[in-house]
Motif scaffolding. Structure first.
Motif, PDB file in Angstrom:
ATOM      1  N   HIS A  44      46.097  50.422  43.927  1.00 31.12           N
ATOM      2  CA  HIS A  44      45.637  51.215  45.072  1.00 31.12           C
ATOM      3  C   HIS A  44      44.665  50.410  45.939  1.00 31.12           C
ATOM      4  CE1 HIS A  44      47.352  55.252  44.511  1.00 31.12           C
ATOM      5  NE2 HIS A  44      47.377  54.926  43.225  1.00 31.12           N
ATOM      6  N   ILE A  45      43.788  49.644  45.309  1.00 35.43           N
ATOM      7  CA  ILE A  45      42.869  48.799  46.068  1.00 35.43           C
ATOM      8  C   ILE A  45      43.641  47.743  46.850  1.00 35.43           C
ATOM      9  CG2 ILE A  45      41.019  47.093  45.875  1.00 35.43           C
ATOM     10  CD1 ILE A  45      40.019  48.735  43.431  1.00 35.43           C
ATOM     11  N   PHE A  46      44.645  47.133  46.202  1.00 41.57           N
ATOM     12  CA  PHE A  46      45.458  46.125  46.878  1.00 41.57           C
ATOM     13  C   PHE A  46      46.186  46.732  48.078  1.00 41.57           C
ATOM     14  CE2 PHE A  46      46.142  43.787  42.562  1.00 41.57           C
ATOM     15  CZ  PHE A  46      44.808  43.421  42.538  1.00 41.57           C
ATOM     16  N   ASP A  47      46.658  47.964  47.906  1.00 37.21           N
ATOM     17  CA  ASP A  47      47.318  48.660  49.019  1.00 37.21           C
ATOM     18  C   ASP A  47      46.369  48.814  50.205  1.00 37.21           C
ATOM     19  OD1 ASP A  47      49.606  48.948  47.498  1.00 37.21           O
ATOM     20  OD2 ASP A  47      49.264  51.086  47.052  1.00 37.21           O
ATOM     21  N   ARG A  54      40.972  44.329  57.819  1.00 36.19           N
ATOM     22  CA  ARG A  54      39.569  44.125  58.155  1.00 36.19           C
ATOM     23  C   ARG A  54      38.670  44.301  56.937  1.00 36.19           C
ATOM     24  NH1 ARG A  54      37.130  48.863  58.132  1.00 36.19           N
ATOM     25  NH2 ARG A  54      38.321  50.744  58.452  1.00 36.19           N
ATOM     26  N   LEU A  55      39.178  44.912  55.878  1.00 37.58           N
ATOM     27  CA  LEU A  55      38.407  45.070  54.643  1.00 37.58           C
ATOM     28  C   LEU A  55      38.324  43.769  53.849  1.00 37.58           C
ATOM     29  CD1 LEU A  55      39.745  48.515  53.326  1.00 37.58           C
ATOM     30  CD2 LEU A  55      37.542  48.054  54.441  1.00 37.58           C
ATOM     31  N   LYS A  56      39.186  42.828  54.178  1.00 34.32           N
ATOM     32  CA  LYS A  56      39.184  41.560  53.446  1.00 34.32           C
ATOM     33  C   LYS A  56      37.908  40.784  53.735  1.00 34.32           C
ATOM     34  CE  LYS A  56      44.159  41.101  53.095  1.00 34.32           C
ATOM     35  NZ  LYS A  56      45.327  40.268  53.365  1.00 34.32           N
ATOM     36  N   HIS A  57      37.429  40.106  52.712  1.00 33.04           N
ATOM     37  CA  HIS A  57      36.226  39.293  52.837  1.00 33.04           C
ATOM     38  C   HIS A  57      36.550  38.093  53.719  1.00 33.04           C
ATOM     39  CE1 HIS A  57      32.749  36.955  51.845  1.00 33.04           C
ATOM     40  NE2 HIS A  57      32.311  37.853  50.974  1.00 33.04           N
ATOM     41  N   PRO A  58      35.857  37.927  54.842  1.00 37.38           N
ATOM     42  CA  PRO A  58      36.186  36.829  55.766  1.00 37.38           C
ATOM     43  C   PRO A  58      36.092  35.447  55.118  1.00 37.38           C
ATOM     44  CG  PRO A  58      34.458  38.245  56.686  1.00 37.38           C
ATOM     45  CD  PRO A  58      34.753  38.749  55.323  1.00 37.38           C
ATOM     46  N   SER A  59      35.136  35.266  54.212  1.00 34.27           N
ATOM     47  CA  SER A  59      34.995  33.965  53.553  1.00 34.27           C
ATOM     48  C   SER A  59      36.187  33.664  52.647  1.00 34.27           C
ATOM     49  CB  SER A  59      33.698  33.912  52.730  1.00 34.27           C
ATOM     50  OG  SER A  59      32.578  34.024  53.565  1.00 34.27           O
ATOM     51  N   VAL A  60      36.689  34.689  51.979  1.00 37.97           N
ATOM     52  CA  VAL A  60      37.851  34.502  51.107  1.00 37.97           C
ATOM     53  C   VAL A  60      39.081  34.215  51.951  1.00 37.97           C
ATOM     54  CG1 VAL A  60      39.354  35.601  49.402  1.00 37.97           C
ATOM     55  CG2 VAL A  60      36.875  35.911  49.253  1.00 37.97           C
ATOM     56  N   ALA A 132      44.606  40.218  44.489  1.00 33.13           N
ATOM     57  CA  ALA A 132      45.665  40.819  45.312  1.00 33.13           C
ATOM     58  C   ALA A 132      46.563  39.739  45.890  1.00 33.13           C
ATOM     59  CB  ALA A 132      45.057  41.657  46.440  1.00 33.13           C
ATOM     60  N   GLU A 133      45.956  38.670  46.387  1.00 33.33           N
ATOM     61  CA  GLU A 133      46.745  37.586  46.985  1.00 33.33           C
ATOM     62  C   GLU A 133      47.558  36.851  45.934  1.00 33.33           C
ATOM     63  OE1 GLU A 133      45.380  35.496  50.214  1.00 33.33           O
ATOM     64  OE2 GLU A 133      44.032  37.063  50.887  1.00 33.33           O
ATOM     65  N   ARG A 134      46.993  36.668  44.765  1.00 37.36           N
ATOM     66  CA  ARG A 134      47.732  36.006  43.691  1.00 37.36           C
ATOM     67  C   ARG A 134      48.927  36.855  43.286  1.00 37.36           C
ATOM     68  NH1 ARG A 134      44.775  34.433  38.217  1.00 37.36           N
ATOM     69  NH2 ARG A 134      44.635  36.686  38.063  1.00 37.36           N
ATOM     70  N   GLY A 135      48.730  38.169  43.240  1.00 42.94           N
ATOM     71  CA  GLY A 135      49.821  39.073  42.908  1.00 42.94           C
ATOM     72  C   GLY A 135      50.940  39.018  43.921  1.00 42.94           C
ATOM     73  N   ASN A 136      50.591  38.689  45.157  1.00 42.69           N
ATOM     74  CA  ASN A 136      51.577  38.569  46.222  1.00 42.69           C
ATOM     75  C   ASN A 136      52.138  37.161  46.322  1.00 42.69           C
ATOM     76  OD1 ASN A 136      51.243  41.236  46.924  1.00 42.69           O
ATOM     77  ND2 ASN A 136      49.626  40.792  48.383  1.00 42.69           N
TER      78      ASN A 136
END
Length: 147
Positions: A44-47, A54-60, A132-136
């Motif tokens: 659910h968080i990944f969704d 915009r919720l993504k951490h800009p540094s990441v 989330a990105e690794r899962g994708n």
């Protein structure tokens, strides 16, 4: 249950369980929500990260983009360190690199991307997004290349 008003919530729970069991091979086909709660919560968080970038951490985001553009391994290094609960030796072994190489990469993450992994909230935010990105399939956590 004998209360029909609970049926929609039960249906959502069943859908969540099915999603996890069909998308993740290491989960038993027959399970209950208590056994897969963490995976359901993370899905659910990944969704939400997908729905609201915009919720993504800009540094990441900057770090992952840098890795893709320059073929560096900062993101896999951070996720390995986080997955190893900060154990440099264990994380370095999982990446097949020397612990000093990992220390250097983690230091550079702060310098290049202003990602403060010493801050618990930033660690959590980074871990969730990287997971989330690794899962994708965005990046791989195994590496043996230079910093």
């Amino acid at each position: 249950t004998s209360d029909p008003s609970e049926l929609p919530e039960m249906r959502r729970e069943i859908d969540d369980i099915l999603r996890v069991t069909t998308q993740q091979a290491d989960v038993p086909v027959i399970t209950k929500i208590g056994d897969v709660h963490t995976r359901v919560l993370l899905s659910h968080i990944f969704d939400e990260l997908e729905r609201y970038p915009r919720l993504k951490h800009p540094s990441v985001t900057a770090m992952v983009s840098h890795d893709l553009k320059h073929k560096t391994d900062y993101a896999p290094s951070v996720i390995a360190w986080l997955d190893s609960v900060g154990d440099i030796t264990l994380a370095a072994e999982s990446l097949h690199i020397h612990p000093n190489t990992l220390r250097y990469r983690l230091k550079r993450v702060g310098e290049l991307f202003n990602l403060r992994i010493e801050n618990p909230d930033e660690r959590l935010s980074a871990w969730v997004q990287l997971k989330a990105e690794r899962g994708n399939g965005t990046h791989n956590t195994k590496s043996n290349s230079a910093p």
